[in-house]
Design a protein around this motif. Structure first.
Motif, PDB file in Angstrom:
ATOM      1  N   LEU A 179     -57.029   3.188  22.153  1.00  0.00           N
ATOM      2  CA  LEU A 179     -58.092   3.618  23.061  1.00  0.00           C
ATOM      3  C   LEU A 179     -57.589   3.718  24.494  1.00  0.00           C
ATOM      4  O   LEU A 179     -57.980   4.620  25.243  1.00  0.00           O
ATOM      5  CB  LEU A 179     -59.282   2.655  22.985  1.00  0.00           C
ATOM      6  N   THR A 232     -65.492   9.838  24.612  1.00  0.00           N
ATOM      7  CA  THR A 232     -66.752   9.170  24.265  1.00  0.00           C
ATOM      8  C   THR A 232     -66.949   9.132  22.757  1.00  0.00           C
ATOM      9  O   THR A 232     -67.329   8.107  22.184  1.00  0.00           O
ATOM     10  CB  THR A 232     -67.933   9.909  24.915  1.00  0.00           C
ATOM     11  N   SER A 261     -64.524   6.671  21.158  1.00  0.00           N
ATOM     12  CA  SER A 261     -64.952   5.305  21.484  1.00  0.00           C
ATOM     13  C   SER A 261     -66.120   4.882  20.599  1.00  0.00           C
ATOM     14  O   SER A 261     -66.175   3.736  20.123  1.00  0.00           O
ATOM     15  CB  SER A 261     -65.339   5.227  22.963  1.00  0.00           C
ATOM     16  N   GLN A 262     -67.055   5.802  20.371  1.00  0.00           N
ATOM     17  CA  GLN A 262     -68.179   5.504  19.478  1.00  0.00           C
ATOM     18  C   GLN A 262     -67.694   5.267  18.051  1.00  0.00           C
ATOM     19  O   GLN A 262     -68.163   4.349  17.366  1.00  0.00           O
ATOM     20  CB  GLN A 262     -69.185   6.661  19.514  1.00  0.00           C
ATOM     21  N   TYR A 303     -64.770   4.180  17.191  1.00  0.00           N
ATOM     22  CA  TYR A 303     -64.066   2.891  17.198  1.00  0.00           C
ATOM     23  C   TYR A 303     -65.070   1.740  17.089  1.00  0.00           C
ATOM     24  O   TYR A 303     -64.879   0.802  16.304  1.00  0.00           O
ATOM     25  CB  TYR A 303     -63.246   2.770  18.484  1.00  0.00           C
ATOM     26  N   ASP A 304     -66.134   1.832  17.877  1.00  0.00           N
ATOM     27  CA  ASP A 304     -67.154   0.771  17.846  1.00  0.00           C
ATOM     28  C   ASP A 304     -67.823   0.696  16.474  1.00  0.00           C
ATOM     29  O   ASP A 304     -68.088  -0.396  15.958  1.00  0.00           O
ATOM     30  CB  ASP A 304     -68.213   1.024  18.931  1.00  0.00           C
ATOM     31  N   PHE A 305     -68.079   1.868  15.875  1.00  0.00           N
ATOM     32  CA  PHE A 305     -68.731   1.877  14.570  1.00  0.00           C
ATOM     33  C   PHE A 305     -67.822   1.273  13.496  1.00  0.00           C
ATOM     34  O   PHE A 305     -68.268   0.482  12.659  1.00  0.00           O
ATOM     35  CB  PHE A 305     -69.123   3.302  14.182  1.00  0.00           C
ATOM     36  N   THR A 346     -65.462  -0.858  13.964  1.00  0.00           N
ATOM     37  CA  THR A 346     -65.390  -2.300  14.228  1.00  0.00           C
ATOM     38  C   THR A 346     -66.624  -3.003  13.666  1.00  0.00           C
ATOM     39  O   THR A 346     -66.534  -4.087  13.072  1.00  0.00           O
ATOM     40  CB  THR A 346     -65.277  -2.555  15.743  1.00  0.00           C
ATOM     41  N   TYR A 347     -67.771  -2.380  13.867  1.00  0.00           N
ATOM     42  CA  TYR A 347     -69.035  -2.925  13.359  1.00  0.00           C
ATOM     43  C   TYR A 347     -69.011  -3.023  11.836  1.00  0.00           C
ATOM     44  O   TYR A 347     -69.371  -4.052  11.246  1.00  0.00           O
ATOM     45  CB  TYR A 347     -70.162  -2.019  13.844  1.00  0.00           C
ATOM     46  N   GLN A 348     -68.561  -1.960  11.185  1.00  0.00           N
ATOM     47  CA  GLN A 348     -68.490  -1.955   9.722  1.00  0.00           C
ATOM     48  C   GLN A 348     -67.514  -3.021   9.211  1.00  0.00           C
ATOM     49  O   GLN A 348     -67.778  -3.700   8.214  1.00  0.00           O
ATOM     50  CB  GLN A 348     -68.035  -0.571   9.229  1.00  0.00           C
ATOM     51  N   SER A 405     -66.771  -5.828  10.696  1.00  0.00           N
ATOM     52  CA  SER A 405     -67.397  -7.148  10.886  1.00  0.00           C
ATOM     53  C   SER A 405     -68.423  -7.430   9.791  1.00  0.00           C
ATOM     54  O   SER A 405     -68.539  -8.554   9.303  1.00  0.00           O
ATOM     55  CB  SER A 405     -68.059  -7.216  12.267  1.00  0.00           C
ATOM     56  N   LEU A 463     -57.678  -1.287  13.144  1.00  0.00           N
ATOM     57  CA  LEU A 463     -58.924  -1.878  12.644  1.00  0.00           C
ATOM     58  C   LEU A 463     -58.807  -2.333  11.195  1.00  0.00           C
ATOM     59  O   LEU A 463     -59.768  -2.874  10.642  1.00  0.00           O
ATOM     60  CB  LEU A 463     -60.064  -0.865  12.777  1.00  0.00           C
TER      61      LEU A 463
END
Length: 573
Positions: free
Chosen positions: A227, A241, A244-245, A247-249, A251-253, A255, A295
C-alpha cells in the motif's frame, strides 16, 4: 555581479537563518532556480552553491530514505561549505553505516583439552587464520574512519574497534604460544586457559562494537508495504482508494476466519486492469500479488507474467501445454496476462490458437486441481478489453464487475512529476525553467492513443540526459552543477540537418488546394500565438492539426503530405 542575481546571497542567507531557527526548508523549485543562477553570485558563490546543495539533500531526505544521491549532494556540499558541521555529521552516518557486518562471522572455534593433538593443531590453525583475517579488516576500518576529532560517535566507534583489534592481537599471540606447546614435548594448562580467556575477551569486545554500531544507524531502510508503494505512485487517486478498500475488506475477511466464522463465499481475486500504455497496469498487478501474499490470501508472492507470445503455440497441442505450464508456475500466486485482448483476434484463422488459450485457461480455473489456488489478472487497452471479454461469456463470468479497474491517463502536471522523479532516480534535477520545453516535448508525443504516458515521459527525460552528455564540452570546463541539472536546452531537438526547402513554401507551391492553404495559414497564426504564450509561461490550448490530412491523401497530389507533417512539427503543433 549580475544585477539580476544580486538578491540571491541575501535570499540564501535568509533561508539559512530560517532553517537554523525554525527548521524550515525552501521549496525544491526555489532551490533549483537559485542553483541555475548561482554562477553569477559573486566571490562567495561556491559557499552559496554548497548551501543550496545541502538544502536539496535535506529536501530529498524528507521525501524518502537516504540514498546514494542524497549522500552525493552532501559530499559536494561539504567540499563547497566545509564549515557546516551538520553536513559532516550526516556524512559520518554513511561511513559508520558501512561498518555494519564488519565482524560478522568472527566466532572462534571451540578448543577442547580432551581433543587429540592433531585436532588441537587444526583448531589452533583456524584461530590464527581468523585472527589474521579479521585483524586486517579492523585495521582498514580504523584507517577509513572520518577524521573529525570532536565527533562523539566517531570516537566511540574508534575506541570499540581499537579494543577489538587489541584482543585479536592477544588471541593471535596466545594461539601461537599454545601451538608451540603442541609442537614440543611439554604442555601447560596455563597457556590453554590464557587462550580461552583472550577469546572470551574478544567476544565481549566484538559484542560491544556491534551494540554501539546498532545505535548509530537511525536511517535503516525499511521495506515499504504494497500500500505504501502504491501511495508513492504519481496520481491514480481513485485506484488508490479502490485498492485501499480492497485491502481493508480482505483484512476484515481474514479476521473473521481467524475468529472461527465460516467463509460465506469465496471472494474472486481475479482482476481486469484497463488503461492506455504507460498508465501503470503492470506495476499495479505486481502490487496486487504482494497484497494477496501479505494478507495470507495466497501463499506465494509469485507473479508469473505472460503475453500472447508465451501462451500461443505453433502446432496442435502446444498451446494447451504452454497454458498449463504457466498455470502450474503460478500456483499459490498470480498469473498476469498483458495485452490479453490479443488472444481474441477478429477473423482469426484455424491456425491461430488464441481461442485455445482462452478455453484452456477457463477450464483450468474451474478444475478441481487448480480452482482457487491462483489468481488471474488480465490487462489491456480499455476498448479492446471490453470487446475481448464480451466475446467470451465464460471468461467474463470469472471476473466480477467490481474487480474491473480502469487506470486513467496522467495529466500534464502528473507527467511533469513523473519526469522529475525519474530524473532524480538517475541523479539529475529538472530545473523549473525547463518545464515549458518539457511540456512541449510531451505535447508532441501526445498525437494519438499510442502515447505511452509515463513510459513516454521517461523516454523524453532519457533523451534529455543524452543531449546533455553528448555536447562537446571539455570535462575540465564542467562543474558539478553541469552534471546535476537538466535545463531547457537539454529538451530541445538537436539540429541534425537543415531543411532544403521550408515546408510551408513547399505546400504553398502546390497547385490548387486553396481551402487547405487557407486552413494552414490560420493554423500557423494560431501556433505562433501559442508559442508566444508558452514562452511567457502562460497556459496554452491543446489542439490537433491532423484533421485535414485525409482530404490531401484522397487527392493524391505530389509532393506527399509529409511536407504538411514537417511543417506542423517545425511550427510546434
Amino acid at each position: 555581479m549580475n544585477q539580476s542575481n544580486s538578491y540571491l546571497p541575501e535570499l540564501i542567507s535568509e533561508w539559512e537563518s530560517l532553517y537554523k531557527t525554525k527548521g524550515e526548508l525552501p521549496s525544491q523549485e526555489a532551490l533549483l532556480n537559485a542553483l541555475s543562477e548561482a554562477a553569477n553570485m559573486g566571490e562567495d558563490k561556491e559557499k552559496w552553491k554548497g548551501i543550496l546543495l545541502y538544502f536539496l539533500a535535506l529536501n530529498r531526505a524528507n521525501k524518502k530514505e537516504e540514498d546514494s544521491f542524497y549522500y552525493l549532494l552532501l559530499e559536494q556540499a561539504a567540499v563547497l561549505w566545509p564549515e557546516m558541521t551538520d553536513i559532516h555529521t550526516r556524512l559520518e552516518k554513511k561511513s559508520l553505516n558501512q561498518l555494519k557486518g564488519l565482524l560478522d562471522g568472527l566466532t572462534m572455534p571451540v578448543l577442547r583439552e580432551t581433543d587429540n593433538r592433531t585436532a588441537k593443531r587444526n583448531v589452533v590453525m583456524e584461530i590464527l587464520e581468523k585472527a589474521e583475517r579479521y585483524g586486517q579488516r579492523v585495521h582498514e576500518a580504523i584507517k577509513g574512519l572520518p577524521k573529525e576529532e570532536n565527533s562523539p560517535s566517531v570516537q566511540e566507534v574508534r575506541t570499540a574497534l581499537v579494543a577489538v583489534d587489541e584482543h585479536l592481537q592477544l588471541v593471535k599471540k596466545q594461539a601461537q604460544a599454545y601451538q608451540d606447546t603442541l609442537s614440543g614435548n611439554f604442555h601447560t594448562i596455563t597457556v590453554y586457559e590464557e587462550l580461552k580467556r583472550s577469546i572470551l575477551q574478544l567476544n565481549e569486545s566484538r559484542d560491544s562494537f556491534d551494540t554501539i554500531l546498532s545505535k548509530l544507524q537511525p536511517f535503516q531502510e525499511r521495506e515499504l508495504s504494497p500500500l505504501d508503494q502504491l501511495e508513492r505512485m504519481v496520481g491514480l487517486k481513485d485506484i488508490k482508494t479502490r485498492i485501499s478498500q480492497l485491502y481493508d475488506f480482505l483484512t476484515y475477511q481474514k479476521s473473521r476466519l481467524e475468529m472461527g466464522f465460516t467463509k460465506s463465499s469465496d471472494l474472486s481475486l481475479n482482476m481486469v486492469l484497463t488503461g492506455n500504455p504507460g498508465t501503470g497496469k503492470t506495476t499495479l498487478a505486481r502490487l496486487l500479488g504482494k497484497i494477496y501474499y501479505e494478507l495470507g490470501i495466497l501463499p506465494k508472492e509469485t507473479i508469473i507474467e505472460a503475453d500472447r507470445s508465451k501462451l500461443v503455440g505453433a502446432y496442435v497441442g502446444q498451446t494447451e501445454e504452454n497454458v498449463r505450464n504457466l498455470v502450474e508456475e503460478a500456483i499459490g500466486g498470480v498469473l498476469f496476462i498483458d495485452e490479453a485482448y490479443s488472444l481474441k483476434r477478429d477473423g482469426q484463422q484455424g491456425s491461430d490458437y488464441g481461442q485455445t488459450v482462452i478455453d484452456t485457461l477457463v477450464s483450468l480455473m474451474d478444475s478441481a486441481d487448480y480452482a482457487g489456488k491462483f489468481a488471474v489478472i488480465l490487462a489491456g487497452y480499455p476498448d479492446e478489453m471490453r470487446q475481448f471479454l464480451d466475446s467470451n461469456p465464460g471468461l467474463r463470468s470469472r471476473f466480477p464487475q467490481f474487480n474491473f479497474m480502469e487506470l486513467p491517463d496522467y495529466s500534464m502536471e502528473e507527467m511533469k512529476e513523473i519526469a522529475c522523479r525519474f530524473a532524480e532516480d538517475n541523479g539529475y534535477f529538472i530545473t523549473p525553467e525547463a518545464f515549458p520545453a518539457l511540456e512541449k516535448k510531451i505535447e508532441h508525443e501526445m498525437v494519438d492513443q499510442s502515447f505511452g504516458n509515463a513510459r513516454s515521459v521517461k523516454s523524453i527525460v532519457t533523451d534529455a540526459i543524452f543531449q546533455k552528455g553528448s555536447r562537446q564540452i571539455a570535462d575540465t570546463g564542467r562543474s558539478f552543477i553541469d552534471y546535476l541539472l537538466l535545463q531547457a536546452e537539454d529538451f530541445h531537438e538537436s539540429d541534425t540537418k537543415e531543411e532544403s526547402n521550408p515546408p510551408i513554401e513547399e505546400l504553398m507551391n502546390l497547385v490548387g488546394l486553396e481551402s487547405i492553404k487557407d486552413e494552414i495559414k490560420k493554423l500557423s497564426a494560431f501556433v505562433r500565438v501559442q508559442q508566444a504564450r508558452r514562452n511567457e509561461g502562460k497556459k496554452v490550448c491543446p489542439f490537433s492539426c491532423m484533421l485535414f490530412l485525409p482530404e490531401i491523401l484522397e487527392l493524391g497530389r505530389q509532393p506527399s503530405p509529409s511536407c504538411i507533417l514537417r511543417f506542423c512539427v517545425i511550427a510546434g503543433c
